[in-house]
Motif scaffolding. Structure first.
Motif, PDB file in Angstrom:
ATOM      1  N   GLY A  15       0.804  -1.226   0.000  1.00  0.00           N
ATOM      2  CA  GLY A  15       0.000   0.000   0.000  1.00  0.00           C
ATOM      3  C   GLY A  15       0.830   1.267   0.000  1.00  0.00           C
ATOM      4  N   ARG A 158      -2.445   3.689   4.124  1.00  0.00           N
ATOM      5  CA  ARG A 158      -2.366   2.530   3.222  1.00  0.00           C
ATOM      6  C   ARG A 158      -3.690   1.752   3.227  1.00  0.00           C
ATOM      7  N   ARG A 161      -6.173   3.673   1.131  1.00  0.00           N
ATOM      8  CA  ARG A 161      -5.916   3.488  -0.310  1.00  0.00           C
ATOM      9  C   ARG A 161      -6.489   2.165  -0.778  1.00  0.00           C
ATOM     10  N   ARG A 162      -6.252   1.124   0.006  1.00  0.00           N
ATOM     11  CA  ARG A 162      -6.737  -0.216  -0.354  1.00  0.00           C
ATOM     12  C   ARG A 162      -8.275  -0.245  -0.359  1.00  0.00           C
ATOM     13  N   ILE A 182      -3.447  -5.170   7.396  1.00  0.00           N
ATOM     14  CA  ILE A 182      -2.203  -4.476   7.040  1.00  0.00           C
ATOM     15  C   ILE A 182      -1.249  -4.466   8.234  1.00  0.00           C
TER      16      ILE A 182
END
Ligand code: DC
Length: 235
Positions: A15, A158, A161-162, A182
């Motif tokens: 990410g 991150r 974003r995912r 994550i």
């Protein structure tokens, strides 16, 4: 002295944007691209398909040594797209799932498994050059790379974003669950005893939390042009 083809390594956690930036730059430079995470994902997927436990190190090492995988490019609806085949099956989509990522992170803990994939990764280093994306490209696989970049971003960014990426694909996603995945994967990747996720001493660290993919791409492009002392964008 043997002169080896140029290598740009881009390492960092999932990410951080390394895959997108690496792939775009490799495409623009006309260089090879190594997505080393895909190799670990393929080993994890193959183990799952064959019902091999992730901690059966000998069996997993054998799988890694004899992995029947191919990376190819095919014409898709949006132009050329990369696809990955495992034993002649198109596994491009399944490879990107969180369960494959988790399997990859588990099989990647073992030195024997990593050693089994080492030469396969180094074979990507051919003229006119290579962009290598992963966790240990700059530390273990290509310690003599001429340019090493390490991308970071906070776990929250991150995960967001995912989340957006999955939503964009119409997948029903849960932000808290993605963040937990994550963090678990970061912990495992950073704390393993072999080739942990750490920047090489000579890596340039870029925090991408407040940068767009285009910004990161431009920064790495500028670094590459000054390191390799050439115009790298082939028109
Ligand atoms: O980059 P990725 O998300 O596709 O990687 C999936 C997992 O594979 C990652 O959590 C750890 C492992 N991996 C690794 O150990 N070393 C690499 N060079 C690349 C990936």
């Amino acid at each position: 002295m043997e002169i080896k083809p140029p290598v740009l390594t881009i390492d960092g956690p999932g990410g951080s944007g390394k895959g997108t930036v690496g792939q775009r730059l490799a495409w623009k430079f006309g260089w090879e691209f190594l997505d080393s995470g895909a190799l670990y994902r393929l080993v994890g997927l193959s183990a799952t398909n064959k019902s091999i436990a992730f901690d059966d190190v000998e069996a997993i090492t054998k799988l890694a040594l004899h992995l029947d995988a191919q990376f190819a490019v095919r014409e898709g609806v949006h132009g050329a797209e990369s696809i990955t085949l495992l034993e002649d099956q198109d596994v491009t989509a399944v490879l990107r799932t969180e369960s494959c990522a988790s399997a990859a992170s588990q099989v990647a803990q073992y030195q024997m498994v990593r050693d089994a994939l080492l030469e396969r990764q180094r074979a990507f280093r051919v003229e006119p050059g290579l962009v290598a994306d992963g966790r240990d490209m700059g530390t273990t696989v290509f310690p003599d790379a001429q340019l090493k970049v390490f991308l970071t971003a906070s776990a929250e960014i991150r995960a967001e974003r995912r989340f957006k990426q999955l939503k964009g694909k119409g997948v029903d996603a849960n932000l808290a669950a993605i963040l937990a995945d994550i963090c678990a994967r970061d912990e495992r990747d950073k704390n393993r005893s072999v080739s942990p996720l750490i920047p090489a001493d000579d890596a340039i660290i870029i925090d991408t939390s407040d940068l767009s993919v285009d910004d990161v791409e431009l920064r790495v492009l500028n670094l590459a042009e000054s390191t390799f002392q050439q115009e790298l964008i082939a028109e």
